[in-house]
Design a protein around this motif. Sequence first.
Motif, short mmCIF file in Angstrom:
data_model
loop_
_atom_site.label_atom_id
_atom_site.label_comp_id
_atom_site.label_asym_id
_atom_site.label_seq_id
_atom_site.Cartn_x
_atom_site.Cartn_y
_atom_site.Cartn_z
N ALA A 56 1.09 -1.39 -0.15
CA ALA A 56 0.21 -0.33 0.08
C ALA A 56 1.02 1.25 0.03
O ALA A 56 0.33 1.78 -0.44
CB ALA A 56 -0.76 0.07 1.30
N MET A 57 2.10 1.02 0.61
CA MET A 57 3.33 2.74 0.68
C MET A 57 3.92 2.18 -0.88
O MET A 57 4.81 3.36 -0.68
CB MET A 57 3.46 2.41 1.53
CG MET A 57 3.02 2.22 3.34
SD MET A 57 1.97 3.70 3.42
CE MET A 57 3.69 5.40 3.25
N ASP A 58 3.98 1.24 -1.39
CA ASP A 58 4.12 1.39 -2.43
C ASP A 58 6.00 1.35 -2.23
O ASP A 58 6.83 1.34 -2.50
CB ASP A 58 4.00 3.03 -3.63
CG ASP A 58 4.65 2.21 -5.29
OD1 ASP A 58 4.99 0.95 -5.83
OD2 ASP A 58 4.66 3.52 -5.81
N VAL A 59 6.22 0.16 -0.97
CA VAL A 59 7.63 -0.14 -0.98
C VAL A 59 7.71 -1.41 -0.84
O VAL A 59 6.81 -2.60 -0.73
CB VAL A 59 8.42 0.75 -0.04
CG1 VAL A 59 8.26 2.01 -0.01
CG2 VAL A 59 7.37 0.39 1.14
N ALA A 60 9.02 -2.13 -1.62
CA ALA A 60 9.64 -3.25 -1.17
C ALA A 60 8.90 -3.61 0.74
O ALA A 60 9.33 -3.01 1.40
CB ALA A 60 10.99 -3.97 -1.86
N PRO A 61 8.60 -5.08 0.97
CA PRO A 61 8.41 -5.39 2.33
C PRO A 61 9.48 -4.96 3.04
O PRO A 61 9.62 -4.25 4.46
CB PRO A 61 8.49 -6.85 2.33
CG PRO A 61 7.64 -6.87 1.06
CD PRO A 61 8.16 -5.93 0.11
N ASP A 62 11.07 -4.94 2.60
CA ASP A 62 11.71 -4.46 3.44
C ASP A 62 12.46 -3.01 3.54
O ASP A 62 13.74 -2.28 4.09
CB ASP A 62 13.63 -5.91 3.32
CG ASP A 62 14.05 -5.03 1.87
OD1 ASP A 62 13.34 -4.47 1.13
OD2 ASP A 62 15.10 -5.25 0.82
N HIS A 63 12.12 -2.11 2.83
CA HIS A 63 12.17 -0.93 2.47
C HIS A 63 10.95 -0.23 3.74
O HIS A 63 11.01 1.10 3.94
CB HIS A 63 11.80 -0.39 1.19
CG HIS A 63 12.83 0.00 1.02
ND1 HIS A 63 13.42 -1.93 0.19
CD2 HIS A 63 13.89 0.35 -0.24
CE1 HIS A 63 14.53 -1.62 -0.73
NE2 HIS A 63 15.09 -0.27 -0.65
N LEU A 64 10.51 -1.00 4.39
CA LEU A 64 9.22 -0.67 5.27
C LEU A 64 9.78 -0.29 6.67
O LEU A 64 10.34 -1.48 7.99
CB LEU A 64 8.04 -1.45 5.31
CG LEU A 64 6.37 -0.89 6.66
CD1 LEU A 64 6.44 0.22 6.58
CD2 LEU A 64 5.86 -1.59 6.24
N VAL A 65 10.78 0.21 7.41
CA VAL A 65 11.28 -0.14 8.76
C VAL A 65 11.01 0.64 9.96
O VAL A 65 9.81 1.14 9.49
CB VAL A 65 12.56 0.77 7.51
CG1 VAL A 65 13.42 -0.02 6.74
CG2 VAL A 65 12.71 2.34 7.49
N GLY A 66 11.47 -0.37 10.42
CA GLY A 66 10.68 0.58 12.28
C GLY A 66 11.71 0.41 13.58
O GLY A 66 13.00 0.08 12.76
N VAL A 67 11.92 0.77 13.66
CA VAL A 67 12.42 0.35 15.78
C VAL A 67 11.89 -0.29 16.49
O VAL A 67 10.82 -0.69 16.53
CB VAL A 67 12.89 1.87 15.72
CG1 VAL A 67 13.42 2.19 14.88
CG2 VAL A 67 11.67 2.66 16.77
N HIS A 68 13.02 -0.77 17.54
CA HIS A 68 12.75 -1.56 19.01
C HIS A 68 12.07 -0.60 19.88
O HIS A 68 12.52 0.01 20.15
CB HIS A 68 12.76 -2.28 19.32
CG HIS A 68 13.00 -3.19 19.98
ND1 HIS A 68 12.54 -4.63 20.23
CD2 HIS A 68 13.28 -3.12 21.84
CE1 HIS A 68 12.70 -4.86 21.83
NE2 HIS A 68 12.56 -4.09 22.23
#
Length: 251
Positions: A56-68
């Motif tokens: 939905a964000m038009d990025v590859a899954p590994d380009h959806l970045v986050g933090v702990h």
Amino acid sequence: MTLEILTSDALSPFRHGFFTRRGGASSGVFAGLNCGTGSSDQSEIVSINRARVAEAMDVAPDHLVGVHQVHSATVVTATAPSEDKPRADALVTRTPGLALSVLTADCQPVLFGDAEAGVIGAAHAGWRGALDGVLDATVDAMVDLGAQRERITAVIGPTISQRAYEVGPEFMDNFLNEDPTFARYFAQGDEDRLLFDLPGFGLNRLRAAGVGHAEWTRHCTYSDPQRFYSYRRTTHAKEADYGRLIAAIAL
């Protein structure tokens, strides 16, 4: 079921969204779009949900970045996709192709953008993080990347509203010890109980940090179980676990 994505006109130059729980693959108490890898939901199902968000964000899954997330005021700068999740509660970037994300279940998800500078940010701001300065720190980190405070737009997504956030007097002391004027974010509840205005406090911190525009979408996570996960509602219902909502913004 298709995903339900809440957006803000104020962030319209950017692909962004506050995703509700609708449209996910999880079941049971997690039914819907649970994106919390820290939950006890099946990891492969959470991965499917996150992949739907990335699409939905038009990025590859590994380009959806986050933090702990650890309820801190720590901000990291994302420059490339990474499987590592540093212990922090906010991210900023000026790297095209990345989608910054945070997870919440009553805490504030806050998305930031300066369209002219091409700098974005995302923050997880519960009461502790907001009080300790995570929103201020996110703005500072964006400025370090070339953003200007007066050009930054910040939008608070679905979070617990004041009418649902009952606390005790010792909770309010955390705020009064910082600044006695913070008493204005508390209303009287039953007996010695108080009601805390988390999004109101978040807006105050954002405006004090100098952003050009700050708003709340005015969605309450606690009050709408069909659309939102809520840690507090789960606790009151004595359920074993709860899902996590995701918010994301991309360049």
